[in-house]
Design an enzyme around this catalytic site. Sequence first.
Site, PDB file in Angstrom:
ATOM      1  N   SER A 100       0.826  -1.204   0.000  1.00 13.24           N
ATOM      2  CA  SER A 100       0.000   0.000   0.000  1.00 13.24           C
ATOM      3  C   SER A 100       0.861   1.254   0.000  1.00 13.24           C
ATOM      4  CB  SER A 100      -0.960  -0.034   1.191  1.00 13.24           C
ATOM      5  OG  SER A 100      -1.901   1.002   1.112  1.00 13.24           O
ATOM      6  N   ASP A 127      -2.041   6.277  -3.996  1.00 11.88           N
ATOM      7  CA  ASP A 127      -0.897   5.557  -3.435  1.00 11.88           C
ATOM      8  C   ASP A 127      -0.444   4.470  -4.416  1.00 11.88           C
ATOM      9  OD1 ASP A 127      -3.058   3.856  -3.102  1.00 11.88           O
ATOM     10  OD2 ASP A 127      -2.517   3.238  -1.074  1.00 11.88           O
ATOM     11  N   ASP A 149      -0.665   1.272  -4.885  1.00 16.61           N
ATOM     12  CA  ASP A 149      -1.594   0.271  -5.419  1.00 16.61           C
ATOM     13  C   ASP A 149      -2.949   0.867  -5.754  1.00 16.61           C
ATOM     14  OD1 ASP A 149      -2.136   0.549  -2.643  1.00 16.61           O
ATOM     15  OD2 ASP A 149      -3.163  -1.385  -2.621  1.00 16.61           O
ATOM     16  N   ASP A 181      -5.458   2.239  -4.225  1.00 17.26           N
ATOM     17  CA  ASP A 181      -6.722   2.043  -3.505  1.00 17.26           C
ATOM     18  C   ASP A 181      -7.056   3.255  -2.637  1.00 17.26           C
ATOM     19  OD1 ASP A 181      -4.794   1.605  -1.548  1.00 17.26           O
ATOM     20  OD2 ASP A 181      -5.697  -0.245  -0.784  1.00 17.26           O
TER      21      ASP A 181
END
Length: 575
Positions: free
Chosen positions: A144, A300, A302, A304
């Site tokens: 993340s 960010d 990834d 999400d």
Amino acid sequence: MTWKTEWKKWSNHKELPSELKKQMNNMTEREREDAFYKQLKFGTGGMRGELGAGPNRMNIYTVRKVTVGLSAYIQENGEEAKKRGVVIAYDSRHGSAEFALEAAKTLGVHGIKSYVFDELRPTPELSFAVRYLRAYAGIMITASHNPAEYNGYKVYGEDGAQLPPATADVIVTHMNEIENELLLEVKEERELLRQHLVSYIGENLDQVYLDYVKGLQLNKDAATTNLHIVYTPLHGTGQKLVPEALQNYGFQHITIVDEQKNPDPNFPTVSAPNPEEAQAFQRAIQYGKQANADLLLATDPDADRLGIAVKNNSGDYVLLTGNQTGALLLHYMLAQKQEKGMLADNSVMLKTIVTSELGRAIAQNYGVQTVDTLIGFKYIAEKIEKYRREEAKTFQFGYEESYGYLIGDFVRDKDAIQAAVMIAEAAAYHKQQGMTLYDGLIQLYEAYGYYKEALTSFTLKGKDGAEQISRIVSQFREHPPAELAGVAVEKIEDYQSGKRINLLTAQQEVIDLLSSNVLKFWLQDGSWFAIRPSGTEPKVKFYFGVKEVTQNRREKRLEEIQSTVMGAVENMIYN
């Protein structure tokens, strides 16, 4: 088994990659103990840790071990589960592509099919792909928004959501049966391809996902506004989908932060690739000033989580919190749906127990029920699936204070792509009315009250840090404060025991949620604070929330509560 025994086992392993051997040789005694004294924890949020050698680090052997645990769980559910297989995606971090392939090579040993993305992809697309391909599970290799030295491994169930605790426990049980992770078998990629145990997926699925995102659009006219957007993927996966999703909505004036456009596991332009932090927006603000942009977006690695910045009344860019962005999204969508007759009578909004109460006030104004969940988007996804099965409620929106939002339930995790296009639509709509999103936020405060929240955390690494975090939480649980900053504590919610205690009346209620190591204290004036050890990082987090009648009183009250609590915590740590 002691850490020294584990160290010796790894040292004597002849097939240990040279890079890991070199790391082991360069470790101090303290570093050795921390890397080898335990297995990297796997839970409902998967596992996340620093890269390196040892069972308490992210490496090919810890990836193989958790994948064997997942394989055993899938095998217990029969041949159909094995054939449905596992979708695997990965982000831009060090080792991500290698770990994704290691997972597929491990699954293949057990006859389980993998659908592996041919390039890095966002986490929400992984969730979507599990549902769309009717796979039995999903794996996302990501840490993340953590710093560059971290990576992680998240597991998704067949509903596209992160695993519930019971399923995670099954996987951990199987992991604990493995005596030596260094000896786990893997199949070679060419053999997996020959046996049709691996299929590579990519652009075709991108287009299907983007079509679903396009279907969320509420106001096509808004995109005709001359809205200028600056976007940064912070060296992550968002560049694959966010710009195209915005263009699909009709937005034409999109500027990408060039220095942060390409994937880079070192995240060289930021101290951490976290859109919650001001430093991540420094370059986007520079670009925004040059382009006179209305809206700055950052995702960010990834993709999400979404952070945004907007112009205030002085023309300066201000970063909005996750609670503020969530409130703007919720208000815009409910207002549009009500105006268009699209708001169902049984509508529900979902938020976590540490997310702002402003969302509840907005939802109530539109006749929408608010349901609180434990911290973690998997619990929001769990409720969505329950309501779908029972046809009991119509999901409208889900969000958490940590910059995670979900609009369309074809994904079952927070989705920065969905949030990016919807907040852009909301900004464009406000611009049509001669307003900025900042103006819209002030209107919400004037209508519902001046809410404000804050988060403070302590990072306490290693074995000693974990013990210290446990002592801090135990101290608040066993010796709760009776008052804070001159206001009495009215209620204590202990989500581990599942009890809500009113200190003024001595009444107790049952909290109808799963057990979780979280404490929440409600003061008589409606202010609150909560304590929670992170499940994926060596942190203990403190959440604060207040509501006042003016902005000045809000700021003062929040500072009083925050300083009182954190002063007590610092005494525990340093004295």
